[in-house]
Write an enzyme that holds these catalytic residues in place. Structure first.
Site, PDB file in Angstrom:
ATOM      1  N   HIS A   1      90.323  30.305  71.143  1.00  0.00           N
ATOM      2  CA  HIS A   1      89.759  31.851  71.477  1.00  0.00           C
ATOM      3  C   HIS A   1      88.758  32.506  70.434  1.00  0.00           C
ATOM      4  CE1 HIS A   1      93.862  31.846  74.105  1.00  0.00           C
ATOM      5  NE2 HIS A   1      92.871  31.750  74.856  1.00  0.00           N
TER       6      HIS A   1
ATOM      7  N   LYS B   1     102.135  33.796  85.355  1.00  0.00           N
ATOM      8  CA  LYS B   1     103.349  33.666  84.847  1.00  0.00           C
ATOM      9  C   LYS B   1     103.973  34.453  83.836  1.00  0.00           C
ATOM     10  CE  LYS B   1     101.217  29.732  84.196  1.00  0.00           C
ATOM     11  NZ  LYS B   1     100.639  28.840  83.156  1.00  0.00           N
TER      12      LYS B   1
ATOM     13  N   ARG C   1      86.837  24.027  78.782  1.00  0.00           N
ATOM     14  CA  ARG C   1      87.169  22.930  77.957  1.00  0.00           C
ATOM     15  C   ARG C   1      87.022  21.651  78.449  1.00  0.00           C
ATOM     16  NH1 ARG C   1      92.914  25.764  77.425  1.00  0.00           N
ATOM     17  NH2 ARG C   1      92.349  25.655  79.651  1.00  0.00           N
TER      18      ARG C   1
ATOM     19  N   SER D   1      96.714  27.597  75.218  1.00  0.00           N
ATOM     20  CA  SER D   1      97.767  28.566  74.854  1.00  0.00           C
ATOM     21  C   SER D   1      99.224  27.807  75.328  1.00  0.00           C
ATOM     22  CB  SER D   1      97.822  30.025  75.539  1.00  0.00           C
ATOM     23  OG  SER D   1      96.851  30.699  74.849  1.00  0.00           O
TER      24      SER D   1
END
Ligand code: PNS
Length: 165
Positions: free
Chosen positions: A18, A42, A90, A128
């Site tokens: 990040h 979530k 990514r 993450s």
């Protein structure tokens, strides 16, 4: 004219990936507003306040502001005067979700341009959720997150295991 970019996400927790994208965004924007989502799909590991504080503590870069937002991202972007929306890409697996989100955001706010950035090569595999999983089982995440985040992960899992006992 000041070019403002919004970089939204859950940041649960912020990673070196990040931070890399925040720095890259400053190459084509005057100000980056890191927008931490209040409602993430979530149940987050870190509270909103913790997620915001960890970014402020670890990404001390001029012209970067960290804020939280609730509701629609496009409304927040309008509120801060942003014309650019930053997302990281990514792997191919990111693409479908990101493409849908970019098109939906464009439908809602045609003037807001989504810009996809590719992270540094050695941070490409990083997420993450992987960081949380490795840290949960005591793995070394020092290459993936800043020391303050590593400490926060240790403390969080220690307190969670204590509360379950
Ligand atoms: O880090 P994440 O979890 O991939 O971030 C997703 C986020 C927070 C950017 C996305 O869920 C979002 O924009 N939420 C705000 C609500 C919204 O505007 N939803 C419509 C997006 S098309």
């Amino acid at each position: 004219m000041t070019r403002i970019a919004v970089y939204p996400g859950s940041f649960d927790p912020v990673t070196r990936g990040h931070a890399d994208l925040i720095r890259r965004s400053l190459a084509f924007s005057d100000q980056v507003v890191v927008a931490v989502a209040v409602n993430v799909s979530k149940q987050p590991l870190f509270t909103l306040e913790e997620r915001v504080a960890l970014i402020r503590e670890t990404v001390k870069v001029p012209n970067v502001e960290v804020r939280s937002f609730d509701g629609l991202l496009v409304d927040f972007a309008k509120q801060v005067g942003a014309s650019i929306l930053i997302r990281g890409l990514r792997a191919v697996s990111d693409f479908e979700y990101e493409f849908q989100m970019a098109l939906m955001n464009r439908t809602l706010a045609p003037a807001l341009e989504t810009v996809f950035l590719v992270p540094a090569f050695d941070l490409t595999y990083l997420s993450s959720s992987l960081v949380r999983e490795v840290a949960r089982f005591g793995g070394d995440v020092s290459a993936l997150v800043y020391p303050a985040v590593q400490q926060a992960l240790k403390a969080k899992f220690k307190s969670l295991s204590g509360s379950k006992a």
